[in-house]
Design a protein around this motif. Structure first.
Motif, mmCIF file in Angstrom:
data_model
loop_
_atom_site.group_PDB
_atom_site.id
_atom_site.type_symbol
_atom_site.label_atom_id
_atom_site.label_comp_id
_atom_site.label_asym_id
_atom_site.label_seq_id
_atom_site.Cartn_x
_atom_site.Cartn_y
_atom_site.Cartn_z
ATOM 1 N N SER A 141 -0.750 4.924 -3.388
ATOM 2 C CA SER A 141 -0.217 4.744 -2.037
ATOM 3 C C SER A 141 -0.966 5.615 -1.035
ATOM 4 C CB SER A 141 1.275 5.086 -2.036
ATOM 5 O OG SER A 141 1.856 4.836 -0.783
ATOM 6 N N ARG A 144 -4.277 4.172 -0.031
ATOM 7 C CA ARG A 144 -4.210 2.984 0.818
ATOM 8 C C ARG A 144 -3.574 3.253 2.179
ATOM 9 N NH1 ARG A 144 -2.134 -0.180 -4.471
ATOM 10 N NH2 ARG A 144 -4.174 -0.704 -5.337
ATOM 11 N N LEU A 145 -3.369 4.516 2.520
ATOM 12 C CA LEU A 145 -2.706 4.830 3.785
ATOM 13 C C LEU A 145 -3.470 4.329 5.000
ATOM 14 C CD1 LEU A 145 -1.175 8.407 3.267
ATOM 15 C CD2 LEU A 145 0.045 6.252 3.695
ATOM 16 N N ARG A 146 -4.784 4.251 4.889
ATOM 17 C CA ARG A 146 -5.575 3.802 6.030
ATOM 18 C C ARG A 146 -5.846 2.302 5.979
ATOM 19 N NH1 ARG A 146 -10.495 7.739 7.351
ATOM 20 N NH2 ARG A 146 -10.377 6.438 9.225
ATOM 21 N N ALA A 147 -5.342 1.636 4.954
ATOM 22 C CA ALA A 147 -5.553 0.197 4.834
ATOM 23 C C ALA A 147 -4.566 -0.562 5.712
ATOM 24 C CB ALA A 147 -5.401 -0.233 3.373
ATOM 25 N N ARG A 148 -4.817 -1.853 5.897
ATOM 26 C CA ARG A 148 -3.967 -2.672 6.749
ATOM 27 C C ARG A 148 -2.552 -2.777 6.171
ATOM 28 N NH1 ARG A 148 -6.585 -8.153 8.695
ATOM 29 N NH2 ARG A 148 -7.937 -6.568 9.637
ATOM 30 N N ALA A 150 -0.877 -0.551 4.592
ATOM 31 C CA ALA A 150 -0.379 0.805 4.307
ATOM 32 C C ALA A 150 1.142 0.843 4.386
ATOM 33 C CB ALA A 150 -0.982 1.795 5.290
ATOM 34 N N PRO A 152 3.453 3.962 4.756
ATOM 35 C CA PRO A 152 3.734 5.401 4.844
ATOM 36 C C PRO A 152 5.137 5.763 4.360
ATOM 37 C CG PRO A 152 2.746 4.602 6.872
ATOM 38 C CD PRO A 152 3.084 3.393 6.061
ATOM 39 N N THR A 155 5.127 5.821 0.646
ATOM 40 C CA THR A 155 4.438 7.020 0.174
ATOM 41 C C THR A 155 5.356 8.229 0.248
ATOM 42 O OG1 THR A 155 2.321 6.135 0.953
ATOM 43 C CG2 THR A 155 2.413 8.499 0.505
#
Length: 203
Positions: A141, A144-148, A150, A152, A155
């Motif tokens: 997680s 992938r926080l900066r992915a589309r 994401a 948060p 996480t």
């Protein structure tokens, strides 16, 4: 928050069992499986029987929890919490009479049952003792926080779950020596009863 509470209870009970019953766990079956392998290698029959009993109780609890999930519907959460609290009270009574591995079996059964509760909250894991898997999911997680896609909040929930487990374990370590296993089991049962009452009032 509710999931974190149940996860903390799992960590608390794992430490109580670990300290009291020669490094046995009630929700961490990976650790028990390692101990079982070591016992098999040295043919320690008493350890083999004790560990196998705890693992079997956990699996039976998970199976019972799945049946509850499939048939109880919206009543799953209060029903599961009530059963768990009853099992912990039974274990507390048994351990106050004779401190043996048999008194640990209802606790392992309760923790197996608790693992079915994550199904009531969608993608959020509730009250699970499978910490390694949760940490893997946390790492994924974070990556992938900066992915589309994401997530948060997801996480943060995973991180909170790990913190709750560690906090529960710390609480167990602090209380097991001065209070003993029976009192610690009563504390865990009281927490579950409080969670049950809170859930009933919420609905």
């Amino acid at each position: 928050m509710f999931g974190a509470l149940l996860t903390a209870v799992a960590g608390f009970l794992d430490v109580v069992a670990y300290v009291t019953f020669s490094h046995l766990y009630v929700s961490f079956m990976s650790g028990n499986s390692i101990h079982l392998g070591m016992a098999l290698a040295t043919l320690r029959t008493s350890d083999i029987a004790a560990i196998s009993g705890v693992v079997a109780a956990f699996v039976f609890g998970a199976s019972a929890g799945t049946l509850l999930h499939d048939h109880a519907g919206v009543r799953l959460l209060p029903l599961a919490l009530g059963i768990e609290a009853g099992l912990l009270l039974l274990a507390a009574a048994a351990s106050s009479i004779a401190l043996s591995t048999i008194s640990l079996l209802p606790v392992a059964l309760a923790m197996g049952l608790q693992n079915s509760l994550h199904q009531t909250s969608g993608q959020t894991s509730v009250g699970k003792g499978f910490v390694s898997g949760e940490l893997v999911r946390l790492g994924q997680s974070i990556a992938r926080l900066r992915a589309r896609a994401a997530d948060p909040a997801g996480t943060a929930t995973l991180f909170l779950g790990w913190i709750a487990f560690v906090a529960g374990a710390a609480g167990g370590a602090l209380l097991i020596t001065p209070l003993g296993p029976a009192a610690c089991l009563l504390i865990a049962a009281a927490i579950l009863v409080a969670a049950l009452v809170a859930d009933l009032f919420r609905h």
